[in-house]
Design a protein around this motif. Structure first.
Motif, PDB file in Angstrom:
ATOM      1  N   ASP A  22       0.817  -1.207   0.000  1.00  0.00           N
ATOM      2  CA  ASP A  22       0.000   0.000   0.000  1.00  0.00           C
ATOM      3  C   ASP A  22       0.853   1.260   0.000  1.00  0.00           C
ATOM      4  O   ASP A  22       0.344   2.354  -0.213  1.00  0.00           O
ATOM      5  N   VAL A  23       2.180   1.108   0.198  1.00  0.00           N
ATOM      6  CA  VAL A  23       3.075   2.263   0.272  1.00  0.00           C
ATOM      7  C   VAL A  23       4.115   2.266  -0.851  1.00  0.00           C
ATOM      8  O   VAL A  23       4.493   3.321  -1.341  1.00  0.00           O
ATOM      9  N   PHE A  24       4.552   1.093  -1.296  1.00  0.00           N
ATOM     10  CA  PHE A  24       5.637   0.997  -2.284  1.00  0.00           C
ATOM     11  C   PHE A  24       5.166   0.309  -3.552  1.00  0.00           C
ATOM     12  O   PHE A  24       4.311  -0.572  -3.511  1.00  0.00           O
ATOM     13  N   PHE A  25       5.733   0.705  -4.684  1.00  0.00           N
ATOM     14  CA  PHE A  25       5.414   0.056  -5.955  1.00  0.00           C
ATOM     15  C   PHE A  25       6.628   0.091  -6.872  1.00  0.00           C
ATOM     16  O   PHE A  25       7.479   0.963  -6.764  1.00  0.00           O
ATOM     17  N   GLY A  26       6.714  -0.881  -7.778  1.00  0.00           N
ATOM     18  CA  GLY A  26       7.806  -0.955  -8.743  1.00  0.00           C
ATOM     19  C   GLY A  26       7.413  -0.360 -10.078  1.00  0.00           C
ATOM     20  O   GLY A  26       6.237  -0.329 -10.442  1.00  0.00           O
ATOM     21  N   MET A  27       8.416   0.093 -10.807  1.00  0.00           N
ATOM     22  CA  MET A  27       8.198   0.681 -12.134  1.00  0.00           C
ATOM     23  C   MET A  27       8.988  -0.130 -13.164  1.00  0.00           C
ATOM     24  O   MET A  27       9.820  -0.962 -12.816  1.00  0.00           O
ATOM     25  N   ASP A  28       8.749   0.167 -14.432  1.00  0.00           N
ATOM     26  CA  ASP A  28       9.439  -0.515 -15.523  1.00  0.00           C
ATOM     27  C   ASP A  28      10.943  -0.292 -15.506  1.00  0.00           C
ATOM     28  O   ASP A  28      11.681  -1.052 -16.125  1.00  0.00           O
ATOM     29  N   VAL A  34       7.530   5.340  -3.778  1.00  0.00           N
ATOM     30  CA  VAL A  34       6.468   5.423  -2.780  1.00  0.00           C
ATOM     31  C   VAL A  34       5.216   6.000  -3.407  1.00  0.00           C
ATOM     32  O   VAL A  34       5.287   6.746  -4.386  1.00  0.00           O
ATOM     33  N   LYS A  35       4.075   5.624  -2.854  1.00  0.00           N
ATOM     34  CA  LYS A  35       2.812   6.159  -3.361  1.00  0.00           C
ATOM     35  C   LYS A  35       1.966   6.647  -2.186  1.00  0.00           C
ATOM     36  O   LYS A  35       2.116   6.202  -1.057  1.00  0.00           O
ATOM     37  N   GLU A  36       1.119   7.571  -2.507  1.00  0.00           N
ATOM     38  CA  GLU A  36       0.180   8.120  -1.540  1.00  0.00           C
ATOM     39  C   GLU A  36      -1.198   7.792  -2.092  1.00  0.00           C
ATOM     40  O   GLU A  36      -1.534   8.204  -3.200  1.00  0.00           O
ATOM     41  N   THR A  37      -1.977   7.022  -1.383  1.00  0.00           N
ATOM     42  CA  THR A  37      -3.231   6.518  -1.937  1.00  0.00           C
ATOM     43  C   THR A  37      -4.442   7.372  -1.602  1.00  0.00           C
ATOM     44  O   THR A  37      -4.519   7.993  -0.555  1.00  0.00           O
ATOM     45  N   THR A  43      -6.745  11.844  -2.086  1.00  0.00           N
ATOM     46  CA  THR A  43      -6.108  12.153  -3.367  1.00  0.00           C
ATOM     47  C   THR A  43      -5.059  11.088  -3.653  1.00  0.00           C
ATOM     48  O   THR A  43      -4.544  10.453  -2.747  1.00  0.00           O
ATOM     49  N   GLU A  44      -4.762  10.906  -4.899  1.00  0.00           N
ATOM     50  CA  GLU A  44      -3.782   9.905  -5.321  1.00  0.00           C
ATOM     51  C   GLU A  44      -2.487  10.605  -5.685  1.00  0.00           C
ATOM     52  O   GLU A  44      -2.487  11.561  -6.444  1.00  0.00           O
ATOM     53  N   LYS A  45      -1.389  10.137  -5.116  1.00  0.00           N
ATOM     54  CA  LYS A  45      -0.069  10.648  -5.479  1.00  0.00           C
ATOM     55  C   LYS A  45       0.741   9.452  -5.974  1.00  0.00           C
ATOM     56  O   LYS A  45       1.607   8.939  -5.313  1.00  0.00           O
ATOM     57  N   ARG A  61       3.082  10.687   2.008  1.00  0.00           N
ATOM     58  CA  ARG A  61       2.533  10.404   3.330  1.00  0.00           C
ATOM     59  C   ARG A  61       2.055   8.963   3.381  1.00  0.00           C
ATOM     60  O   ARG A  61       1.695   8.377   2.356  1.00  0.00           O
ATOM     61  N   PHE A  62       2.047   8.402   4.592  1.00  0.00           N
ATOM     62  CA  PHE A  62       1.448   7.089   4.784  1.00  0.00           C
ATOM     63  C   PHE A  62       0.737   7.100   6.131  1.00  0.00           C
ATOM     64  O   PHE A  62       1.102   7.852   7.028  1.00  0.00           O
TER      65      PHE A  62
END
Length: 88
Positions: A22-28, A34-37, A43-45, A61-62
């Protein structure tokens, strides 16, 4: 609380995403960010591959409920690239 990843140190192992998806994601590019959901903050970051700020510029933020998993992700990270700002 906020968290960011120093992409210069990221090894692309993905343990952070496994521990706290819910906090981290991988890219190509093989790196993790990190992501803010929206579910936590309304709001989505979550940036696309062309405009994803790296390092401290990607600070997100988390929720307090994720603190334990974010700390675990930082401790388990082989690149030691996850930084947590608990604020004041």
């Amino acid at each position: 609380m906020k968290v960011w990843i120093d992409q210069d140190l990221c090894t692309g192992d993905g343990l952070c995403e496994e521990i706290a998806p819910d906090v981290f994601f991988g890219m190509d590019d093989g790196l993790f960010y990190v992501k803010e959901t929206a579910s936590n903050y309304g709001t989505e970051k979550l940036f696309d591959g062309t405009a994803n700020p790296a390092g401290a510029e990607g600070l997100a933020r988390f929720p307090d409920s994720s603190l334990e998993s974010v700390i675990e992700a930082a401790e388990e990270c082989p690149g030691e690239c996850i930084f947590i700002d608990v604020g004041e």
